[in-house]
Design an enzyme around this catalytic site. Structure first.
Site, PDB file in Angstrom:
ATOM      1  N   CYS A  35       0.846  -1.201   0.000  1.00  0.00           N
ATOM      2  CA  CYS A  35       0.000   0.000   0.000  1.00  0.00           C
ATOM      3  C   CYS A  35       0.886   1.258   0.000  1.00  0.00           C
ATOM      4  CB  CYS A  35      -0.956  -0.068   1.184  1.00  0.00           C
ATOM      5  SG  CYS A  35      -2.329   1.076   1.050  1.00  0.00           S
ATOM      6  N   HIS A  43      -3.498  -5.648   0.942  1.00  0.00           N
ATOM      7  CA  HIS A  43      -2.771  -5.893   2.199  1.00  0.00           C
ATOM      8  C   HIS A  43      -2.707  -7.376   2.563  1.00  0.00           C
ATOM      9  CE1 HIS A  43      -2.274  -1.811   4.010  1.00  0.00           C
ATOM     10  NE2 HIS A  43      -3.258  -1.506   3.187  1.00  0.00           N
TER      11      HIS A  43
END
Lengths: 81, 224
Positions: free
Chosen positions: B87, B195
């Site tokens: 991310c 994630h």
């Protein structure tokens, strides 16, 4: 010298914020608006530099940090403080 | 496996990453503050976690990419140490030019936080070997700037070299070619927007993310 660095997404890179702003302007009745682009202006002072030196230094700053060459292009303006 | 999680001001998934690595592989990462100027040469894995380093000021990841610790991360990456940017970590790796391209604002302009189905494009990398035989994986995205962009020539190159690791099954954010994660030329640096650190146990909705950390741990064991 007073320096102003203007950073915009390159032509061809989708500017979603510009598009959304344009749609909102049209919604407000500004029917003739087109090509809205959102950018960023970074202003600062450079002490003890000539106009040419200030321009070169600002370019180096833009290349190293202020702009991301993958997606953005920039222009530099210099004026007397 | 010897690993480290780099902590920048504004990182907020650093602890998630540490817990995910520990529960997935059994070994606990060291937490390293961004001012560190010497990283352990014996590291097997460095993680750049998600979050909002430096408040996303200027551009997401721009400041962190130029912080002190990154020259060490770059040095170890050049030696072949595995690096995962998740991310904001992916944004940092692009800003640091350790991966090609950049992450633009999501095409729908919204912050997206939801589980996504990923196509596992390449399970031959040291980050994805544990996905062998798996066509898909589920992990969560949580970002505003997740729209992967690279110029046409770069895209052709990374596609041709098999460097796309994960693709969104349904593109949520306008990413070119649906790219959700890719590796560098050397195959030891991975950037991904979803994630794995939020998907390492069934209780979290998916345990698929654990396979990323287990892949690296498996590769580390072989070397050792």
């Amino acid at each position: 010298m007073k320096v102003s660095v203007e950073v915009f997404l390159k032509p061809g890179v989708l500017d979603v914020q510009g598009k959304a702003t344009e749609a909102a302007l049209k919604g407000l009745g500004f029917a003739n608006v087109s090509d809205v682009r959102l950018g960023r202006i970074i202003r600062f002072n450079l002490a003890g530099a000539s106009a040419d030196e200030a321009r070169a230094q600002a370019r180096a700053m833009a290349d190293k940090l202020l702009a991301n060459a993958v997606i953005e292009s920039y222009s530099v303006e210099v004026s007397e403080a | 496996m010897k690993s480290a999680v780099i902590v920048f001001p504004g990182s907020n998934c650093d602890r998630d990453c540490a817990v995910a690595v520990q529960r997935s592989t059994g070994s606990k990462p060291a937490m390293v503050w961004h001012t560190e100027t010497a990283l352990d040469d014996g590291l097997d894995l460095i993680i750049l976690p998600g979050g909002f380093s430096y408040g996303d000021y200027l551009r997401s990841g721009a400041m962190a990419a130029r912080s002190a610790v990154m020259s060490e991360v770059r040095r170890l990456a050049q030696k072949g140490v595995a690096v995962i940017g998740i991310c904001n970590g992916f944004q940092i790796l692009c800003e640091a030019e350790m991966l090609p391209g950049a992450l633009l604002r999501n095409s729908g302009l919204k912050y997206l936080c939801k589980p996504v189905t990923l196509d596992v494009v390449n399970s031959q990398t040291r980050f994805t070997r544990a996905f062998a035989g798996r066509a898909q994986a589920v992990m969560t995205v949580g970002n505003a700037d997740g729209n992967y962009f690279a110029d046409a020539e770069t895209l052709r190159r990374v596609e041709g070299e098999g460097r796309i690791v994960f693709r969104y099954h349904e593109n949520p954010n306008g990413s070119q070619n649906g790219i959700a994660g890719l590796i560098n030329e050397g195959g030891n640096v991975l950037g991904m927007m979803p994630h794995p650190d939020r998907a390492f146990e069934a209780d979290l909705g998916s345990a698929d993310g654990a396979l990323v950390f287990q892949s690296v741990a498996g590769a580390a064991l072989e070397v050792a």
